[in-house]
Design an enzyme around this catalytic site. Structure first.
Site, PDB file in Angstrom:
ATOM      1  CG  ASP A  73      -1.466  -1.414   1.462  1.00 44.60           C
ATOM      2  OD1 ASP A  73      -1.825  -2.072   0.542  1.00 44.60           O
ATOM      3  OD2 ASP A  73      -1.890  -1.555   2.720  1.00 44.60           O
ATOM      4  CD  GLU A  75      -8.355  -3.977  -0.900  1.00 44.92           C
ATOM      5  OE1 GLU A  75      -9.298  -3.990   0.319  1.00 44.92           O
ATOM      6  OE2 GLU A  75      -7.452  -4.512  -1.035  1.00 44.92           O
TER       7      GLU A  75
END
Length: 605
Positions: free
Chosen positions: A74, A240
């Site tokens: 991420d 997401e």
């Protein structure tokens, strides 16, 4: 006469071949990273090919992926005062995700780790699952938005927090003593936040899990929000990892689809005229690559200041990893079409060792190290270095500097590596200074079969560009960027495998390693881009022409289609019968098309 052993075979040959008897071979002067000038060929007989690019140029994304050591995911990136800062998730079981590290670089090549820039000790309400940091600078303060605790309902404590610091390296401390967003709104789990400030100064936070995406306005203090501004903007396929950036007046929303532990994780995007959307999905630009990595997603992007150069930063899972948290940080160049749409991102497999490390390489049989921007090995009977890849149809090249003895070169379609001589399965193309020879062969865990060889003047301690092109059973070897191959052979023993480097009884050096899928549309025997792969250029191919190219009748199960190309697969010969049209990579063709290709048309823009 002298007796010379090259890669397990024994040959007898006469004294050194006359240079006059050979066709000219151009030796390129190679610039090694960290050096100020080109290293001249030892003989002084030749110089760089006119018009050829300098080898070894240190540029972003040239030194290999992963760019940082350790398990991370991420990543979000910002540029502060000419320094690039990447803030990722520490990828581990949730209860161990209690802090955040950061990495900084002035050139996107050399990276410095900053440990625990944020720790749960500085966030009273965070206990676990500290995720997806998103940085921004404003009000003479560095802010870091983060998720924590992975809440599953509104009765649990957690959500999206905001921390601040007077230094991009931290320490960051909780700015408000509670979550900034602590409940599900519009069905969006409060995770995976991304902060964006528009040109008019308005700040927005994009976020959301559980397949819902929200945007909310952040007040100018950066630690409170306009609670009346929540708006759901969920695009088609969203799961997401929301990301917002702006280019040429257009707003680009990116997001991740699929499961984060699965091979279908990917990045899609939309373009809008407003930061509030709407965001109709335009396509997927980053997907798994069965030759390089799986699980690629949750990205950010960065624009090099003063240019229109863009890079996409993301995480991916090395091939063969089954632990969902075993993710690494990577980045690649991102290109735009003239209309502003984004071209599919090509995962690069290259390394010029400009960053001084060999992350991603596994070594066997000898000690390897990076020295003066090259990858070198101690002289041993057999030294191998492999990248965790699985190429079938490929182009592999590197600048190879052999030692005075033995030989050195490229491994491809390789498996079962070991420390012993020829203790691997796969193909090898090498050059030998001691015997003035280029050789191509096949190893099978101790046995060696020479497929082709040719004489060539090879001097010790001089860099030679060595390239292999393999498509189906056809293998070609090129030396010093020649237009025609020096060696060619046909062998289909090994369909796919890792790429790498090898030195046999030679203290060799390697630079500018680059592996790519072979150009053209690639047809695979098995689903998931498995089995033997054969590359074809645009054109029309009857069954006889496919057979001549190495593709049997009724054989293809998956295929890769370059961006903008169209592949028309026909059930029967001469372009008759049912036709199936493919305009994108297809990991498994429809059941009625599987193993049914008898003729094909390939159209390029």
């Amino acid at each position: 006469m002298k007796r010379t052993r090259i890669d397990g075979s024994v040959v007898w040959q006469r004294a050194r071949l006359s240079r006059l008897a050979l066709a000219p071979l151009f030796l390129t002067a190679t610039v090694h990273c960290g050096e100020g000038a080109a290293s001249a060929p030892a003989t002084g007989e030749s110089t760089a090919v006119e018009g050829a690019p300098l080898a070894g140029e240190c540029t972003p994304a040239s030194s290999g992926n992963p760019f940082a050591s350790g398990w991370y995911a991420d990543p979000d990136i910002k540029v502060y005062n000419g320094v690039y800062w990447v803030y990722p998730t520490y990828s581990a079981p949730y209860d161990s995700q209690t802090y955040l590290d950061a990495f900084s670089s002035t050139d996107l090549i050399n990276w410095t780790k900053h440990s625990k820039v944020l720790d749960k000790a500085n966030v009273s309400w965070a206990t676990r699952a500290v995720w997806a940091p998103s940085p921004i600078f404003r009000n003479n303060t560095y802010y870091l938005y983060f998720g924590a605790n992975d809440i599953q309902n509104n009765s649990q404590l957690g959500g999206i927090g905001v921390a601040k610091s007077n230094n991009p390296a931290g320490p960051y401390v909780d700015a408000i003593g509670r979550p900034l967003i602590s409940t599900f709104i519009n069905g969006a789990q409060p995770i995976d936040q991304n902060i964006f400030i528009d040109d008019d100064g308005q700040a927005y936070l994009y976020y959301g899990g559980h397949s819902h995406c929200n945007v909310v306005k952040i007040n100018s203090d950066m630690i409170s929000l306009d609670s009346s501004s929540f708006r759901e903007i969920t695009p088609s396929g969203y799961v997401e990892g929301a990301l917002m950036f702006k280019r040429n007046g257009k707003y680009y929303l990116m997001w991740s689809e699929g499961g984060w532990t699965g091979p279908d994780y990917r990045v899609s995007y939309a373009i809008a005229n407003s930061p509030l959307g709407p965001f109709p999905k335009l396509g997927t630009i980053l997907s798994q690559n069965a030759a390089i990595a799986t699980g690629s997603g949750h990205n950010s992007v960065v624009n090099v200041p003063g240019t229109d150069d863009w890079y996409i930063f993301y995480h991916r899972r090395p091939l063969g990893e089954t632990d969902g948290n075993h993710r690494v940080l990577a980045y690649d160049r991102m290109y735009f079409n003239s209309d502003g749409t984004i071209k599919p991102v090509e995962m690069a497999t290259r390394d010029n060792f400009c960053d001084g490390n060999a992350l991603g390489w596994s070594t066997y049989g000898a000690t390897w190290s990076v020295s003066n921007g090259r990858y070198v090995n101690q002289r041993q009977p057999d030294a191998k270095a492999l990248l965790n890849t699985n190429f079938s149809a490929l182009t592999l090249e590197a600048d190879v500097t052999p030692g005075a003895s033995g030989d050195a070169g490229l491994l491809f379609r390789t498996s079962s590596p070991g420390a012993g001589l020829d203790a691997y399965k796969g193909y090898y193309a090498g050059i030998a200074a001691g015997s003035d020879r280029v050789v191509l062969g096949r190893a099978n865990a101790g046995s060696w079969t020479e497929l082709a060889s040719a004489p060539a003047v090879i001097d010790a301690n001089v860099a030679y560009n060595l390239k292999v092109v393999a498509s189906g059973s056809r293998i070609s070897v090129y030396l010093n960027r020649s237009a025609t191959p020096l060696l060619a052979a046909t062998d289909a023993t090994y369909a796919s495998g890792a790429v790498g480097l090898r030195a046999h009884d030679s203290a060799a050096a390697f630079d500018n390693v680059n592996a790519t899928q072979a150009p053209g549309a690639i047809f695979y025997a098995d689903g998931g881009y498995g089995g033997l792969g054969v590359s074809l250029n645009p054109g029309s191919y009857t069954m006889a022409q496919l057979n001549a190219a190495g593709i049997p009748n009724d054989w293809m199960s998956s295929l890769r289609v370059p961006a903008g190309w169209t592949v028309q697969v026909y059930e029967h010969n001469d372009f008759t019968g049912t036709v199936w049209t493919f305009t994108a990579d297809t990991a498994l063709v429809p059941a009625d098309a599987n193993d049914k290709m008898t003729s094909v048309r390939i159209l390029a823009p």
